[in-house]
Scaffold this active site. Sequence first.
Site, PDB file in Angstrom:
ATOM      1  N   GLU A   1      90.146  24.529  50.383  1.00 36.23           N
ATOM      2  CA  GLU A   1      89.167  25.524  49.943  1.00 36.23           C
ATOM      3  C   GLU A   1      89.782  26.561  48.998  1.00 36.23           C
ATOM      4  O   GLU A   1      90.529  26.216  48.090  1.00 36.23           O
ATOM      5  CB  GLU A   1      88.467  26.133  51.165  1.00 36.23           C
TER       6      GLU A   1
ATOM      7  N   ASP B   1      77.014  26.509  56.418  1.00 36.26           N
ATOM      8  CA  ASP B   1      78.466  26.353  56.473  1.00 36.26           C
ATOM      9  C   ASP B   1      79.021  27.423  57.420  1.00 36.26           C
ATOM     10  O   ASP B   1      78.288  28.295  57.891  1.00 36.26           O
ATOM     11  CB  ASP B   1      79.068  26.475  55.067  1.00 36.26           C
TER      12      ASP B   1
END
Length: 651
Positions: free
Chosen positions: A537, A331
Site C-alpha cells: 500500500e 475497506d
Amino acid sequence: MHLYLAKDLLKFKVKKPVGLLSKMRRFLIPITGFLLLCSLMAVSEAMYVKYKDPKQPMGARIKDLMKRMTLAEKIGQMTQIERMVAAPDVMKNYFIGSVLSGGGSVPAPKASAATWVNAVNEIQKGSLSTRLGIPMIYGIDAVHGHNNVYNATIFPHNVGLGVTRDPALIKKIGEATALEVRATGIPYVFAPCIAVCRDPRWGRCYESYSEDHTIVQKMTQIIPGLQGEIPANARKGVPFVDGKDKVAACAKHYVGDGGTTRGINENNTVISLEGLMSIHMPAYYDSIIKGVATVMVSYSSWNGQKMHANQALVTGYLKNKLKFKGFVISDWEGIDRITSPPHANYSYSVQAGVSAGIDMIMVPNNFMEFINILTDQVNKKIIPMSRIDDAVRRILRVKFTMGLFENPLADLSFANQLGSQEHRELAKEAVRKSLVLLKNGKSASKPLIPLPKKALKILVAGSHADNLGYQCGGWTITWQGQGGNDITSGTTILGAIKNTVHPSTQVVYNENPDANFVTSNKFSYAVVVVGEPPYAETNGDSTNLTISEPGPSTIENVCGAVRCVVVIVSGRPVVIEPYVSKIDALVAAWLPGTEGQGVADVLFGDYGFTGKLARTWFKSVDQLPMNVGDDHYDPLFPFGFGLTTKGVKKD
C-alpha cells in the site's frame, strides 16, 4: 413421537371407579392426553423455522429470517470486526455479522491449520449462541495464495500473473487458494484485486494484473476458481459459491483505484466518466457475470469525491445498473477516511458510507462507536430502515448461498491441502510463465540463456538471491512483508539454482562481491538477483522507482567482470536503463512467491521463456504515467514485449 405418547396415555388403565372422584379421574385422563398431544404438537411447530430449512427457496429463507430480526441484530450483521476483538461474548452480545484477519493477524506465530480452525470455530460458536443463531462470515486477504498463513503456497503476485495471459492457469490458482483457505476454516477472501494500474509509482501496482483492462478482465477467471463455476441458467449479478471446498470472493477496489494522480495510494483519480467506464469498470462487469459474492469499495476518490461516499456509483451503478446482488463491503476503516483527517466526523462518515450503499462496514476495532451511531441514525430516521434491510438482505443472501447456515463450523478435512505438493507444482508453473526475458546476449548471435548446467564454477550474487521474504514481497505472512528465509517454507532462487545445476558445478554465493573477488575467481558466468524490498500500500509509493542499494553496485561489480544474467525481483518496472548495456541477459521475475524453483527451471532451459510484458517498461520516471496507446509512448521495453526460448520440457 408425541402421537405415540398420547396413545399410551389414552390406554392408561384405572382401577374400578369408586364414587365421584373415580368418575372425574376417568374423564380427565383422556383430556390430559389430548392437551399433552396439542402442546407437543405446538412445540414441534415452534421448533421448525423456515430460514433454517435448506429445502426452502432462498428468498423465503431471507424473508423469514429478516422478519424475526431486531434492529440490533440487523446492525450487528452489517458490522465486521478484527479477530483481535472478536471474543465469543462480543459476537453473542452484539450479533456481529463478520470477522476478519488483517494483514499478519494470526491466532499464533506459525499457526497450524488446526490452530486456525479452532480459533475460527471458537468465534463462530459465539455467533451460533445468539437468539437466531446467524453464523458469522470470516474473511482474510488471500491475494497471492493464502498469504497470511505459515506453510501456505505463495503464488506470484498479480503483476506476474498478468504476464501469463493464461486464464485457465489463473482459475487453477483460484481453486488451489480456495482449498488452502478452507484448510484453515475460513470461507471468504478479499480477492481478487482487479485494479488497472496506470502508474507504477503506485505502491499497490503489484496487486494489479496489467495496465490494460482487457488482460485484467481475462484474469477475473480466478473468481470461478475461488467460488466455483456459476450455473449456466443463473441470473446476472446473483452471488454464487459452490460448496465447502470453495470460498466467497471479493472484487476490489471499486472503482478507479489504479488511476490515481501520480500513483499516490488512496489519492484522486481524475478521469472522465467515459474513461472510468472504459478503463476501470470493465473487469467489474466480468466479475459480476461470474457471480462474485462481494465487492470492496476503494479508498480513492473519483474527480474529488470519495468512493466510500459515492452513492451514484455504489448504489446507482453497481447495484441498480449492473444488478449486483451480493454485498458491498468497505475497506479497512474506509468510512473513517471519508473525512480528512480520518475519523474527524465519524457520525457524518457513517451516514455517508451507509447511505452510499455500503452494506458491511470493516470497522474493524472500535465497533461499539459504529453500532451506537448507526443505531441512533436509524432511530432518528436519518438513515431509512429500507437501507438497513437492503444491506442485511444482501449479507444473508451470501451467507445462505455459501451454505454457512448448514455448515457453520469448520473441520480439518482440508488440512492436507495447505502448502500441498500439487499446489507448489502449480505455483512453479505460474512462476515459469510469468517471467519475461528482456535481453538475451549482447548480440542476438550469442545468447546467454539457457544457462549451461555444467560449468566449472558459477557466481550467484545479489540481495534477492537467497531471500524468501524478498521474493514473496508484501502481503506475505505480515502486511508489509519481511525479509529472511524463516518466514515460511519455500525455495529461494539460490536454492533452486543449486538444485538445478550439474553436481560437478561449483556454486559460489556472495551477496555483494567487489570487482576483485569476481575477476580473481574465474567464474564461467554469474546470476545477479536484485530488486525492491517488500512493501504494501502507501509504504510502496515511490517517486524514483530505483533498485534498492546495493543492487546497482552489485550489477556494476559483477557484470563489469564476467558474463551475467540479471534477475529483477520487483513489484513493477523499475529504473534499469543505466545498467542494460553492461548486462548480458535481463529477466523480469516480478514477485514470484515461495517457489523459486520456477525461476531456475527457465534460466537453465528446462522450460522456455514465454512471458510478454503486461506493463510498459519505462526509460525514466519523468515519462510517467505512460501506458500503451499514449501519444508520448516511448518505452524502454513496450507492452507485450518478451523474448522467447525453447525448453526441454513442456508445461
